[in-house]
Every structure is written in structure tokens, then in C-alpha cells.
Scaffold this motif. Structure first.
Motif, mmCIF file in Angstrom:
data_model
loop_
_atom_site.group_PDB
_atom_site.id
_atom_site.type_symbol
_atom_site.label_atom_id
_atom_site.label_comp_id
_atom_site.label_asym_id
_atom_site.label_seq_id
_atom_site.Cartn_x
_atom_site.Cartn_y
_atom_site.Cartn_z
ATOM 1 N N ASP A 130 -64.576 25.379 -56.432
ATOM 2 C CA ASP A 130 -65.223 24.194 -57.002
ATOM 3 C C ASP A 130 -64.758 22.928 -56.288
ATOM 4 O O ASP A 130 -65.563 22.035 -55.991
ATOM 5 N N LEU A 184 -66.482 22.400 -53.013
ATOM 6 C CA LEU A 184 -67.823 21.817 -53.198
ATOM 7 C C LEU A 184 -67.732 20.307 -53.419
ATOM 8 O O LEU A 184 -68.477 19.526 -52.821
ATOM 9 N N TRP A 185 -66.828 19.895 -54.317
ATOM 10 C CA TRP A 185 -66.649 18.458 -54.577
ATOM 11 C C TRP A 185 -66.246 17.727 -53.291
ATOM 12 O O TRP A 185 -66.772 16.657 -52.991
ATOM 13 N N ALA A 219 -69.139 17.249 -50.985
ATOM 14 C CA ALA A 219 -70.093 16.280 -51.546
ATOM 15 C C ALA A 219 -69.555 14.852 -51.431
ATOM 16 O O ALA A 219 -70.313 13.926 -51.118
ATOM 17 N N VAL A 255 -72.974 13.321 -57.736
ATOM 18 C CA VAL A 255 -72.923 14.762 -57.458
ATOM 19 C C VAL A 255 -73.488 15.541 -58.638
ATOM 20 O O VAL A 255 -74.290 16.467 -58.470
ATOM 21 N N GLU A 311 -76.846 17.994 -58.850
ATOM 22 C CA GLU A 311 -76.725 19.388 -59.274
ATOM 23 C C GLU A 311 -77.339 19.630 -60.645
ATOM 24 O O GLU A 311 -77.008 20.605 -61.318
ATOM 25 N N SER A 312 -78.232 18.760 -61.061
ATOM 26 C CA SER A 312 -78.785 18.862 -62.415
ATOM 27 C C SER A 312 -79.530 20.175 -62.661
ATOM 28 O O SER A 312 -79.735 20.555 -63.801
ATOM 29 N N HIS A 315 -78.326 23.072 -61.982
ATOM 30 C CA HIS A 315 -77.340 24.094 -62.349
ATOM 31 C C HIS A 315 -77.147 24.109 -63.862
ATOM 32 O O HIS A 315 -77.358 23.117 -64.545
ATOM 33 N N THR A 352 -71.856 25.548 -65.743
ATOM 34 C CA THR A 352 -71.374 25.486 -64.358
ATOM 35 C C THR A 352 -70.892 24.079 -64.043
ATOM 36 O O THR A 352 -69.813 23.891 -63.473
ATOM 37 N N GLN A 353 -71.682 23.089 -64.415
ATOM 38 C CA GLN A 353 -71.289 21.697 -64.179
ATOM 39 C C GLN A 353 -70.016 21.350 -64.947
ATOM 40 O O GLN A 353 -69.142 20.661 -64.424
ATOM 41 N N ARG A 394 -67.034 22.917 -63.136
ATOM 42 C CA ARG A 394 -66.718 22.179 -61.914
ATOM 43 C C ARG A 394 -66.052 20.845 -62.229
ATOM 44 O O ARG A 394 -65.114 20.440 -61.552
#
Length: 108
Positions: free
Chosen positions: A35, A38-39, A42, A62, A66-67, A69, A73-74, A77
Motif C-alpha cells: 500500500d 502505491l502511495w 502517487a 489520490v 481511486e474512487s 476501488h 480497500t481505500q 490503504r
């Protein structure tokens, strides 16, 4: 896992913190680091070069991107990012955890 971006210099120490100080399971450590990779990518794309350059608006961008997902999950993360920034705050790398100002995405 090779990570680039503003978090890269701090991830090995964070991995050790999770493993040895917090006693996190190997799967938890792996998920957090994935995670955070990914951050980091981004944020690098937004021109962030160090964790102390990070603002809440960067995190919101970010999450908005990723809306699609699942909220879970959000949320996961964002939890990884909050834990990491809290760790960096304890180490004096950042003055405050800007992720604390970002609300968790709501479940649908």
C-alpha cells in the motif's frame, strides 16, 4: 520490492518497526508495504519529493482518483498511510501526520 518516491528512504526502517517492535504478521507487513508503494508512486507523480512536503490535499487527490476501488480497500490503504506517517512523526521526519485530517472513505 523496489519502491521509488518520497517514502523509499524510510520503508526498511518501517518494515523493521512493524516486524520487531509491533510484532505484525508477515502478511500485514507485506500489505502495508504494498500500500505504501502505491502511495509513494502517487505522491511522486504529484511532485512530492519528501514526506514532509505532503499535505492532506495530496492524499484526497489520490483517494478521489481511486474512487472506483471498494471503500474497504481505500480504508486499508489510508490506515497503512496513517500508521506510516505516525511512525515518521515519532522519528522526527515529519512534524504532523497530515493523514489524520483526511476522513476514511465511507462504506457503500
Amino acid at each position: 520490492m523496489a519502491v521509488e518516491g518520497p517514502f523509499a528512504p524510510h520503508l526498511q526502517d518501517f518494515r523493521d518497526h512493524l516486524t520487531f517492535e509491533r510484532g505484525s504478521s508477515p502478511l500485514t507487513v507485506k500489505a502495508y508495504l504494498a500500500d505504501l508503494a502505491l502511495w509513494s508512486r502517487a505522491f511522486e507523480a504529484q511532485g512530492i519529493t519528501a514526506p514532509d512536503d505532503l499535505k492532506a490535499e495530496h492524499i484526497r487527490r489520490v483517494l478521489a482518483a481511486e474512487s472506483g476501488h471498494a471503500p474497504a480497500t481505500q480504508q486499508r490503504r489510508l490506515a497503512a498511510l496513517r500508521t506510516f506517517l505516525d511512525y515518521l512523526m515519532e522519528k522526527g521526519v515529519v512534524e504532523a501526520s497530515v493523514a489524520a485530517a483526511v476522513p476514511s472513505p465511507k462504506s457503500r
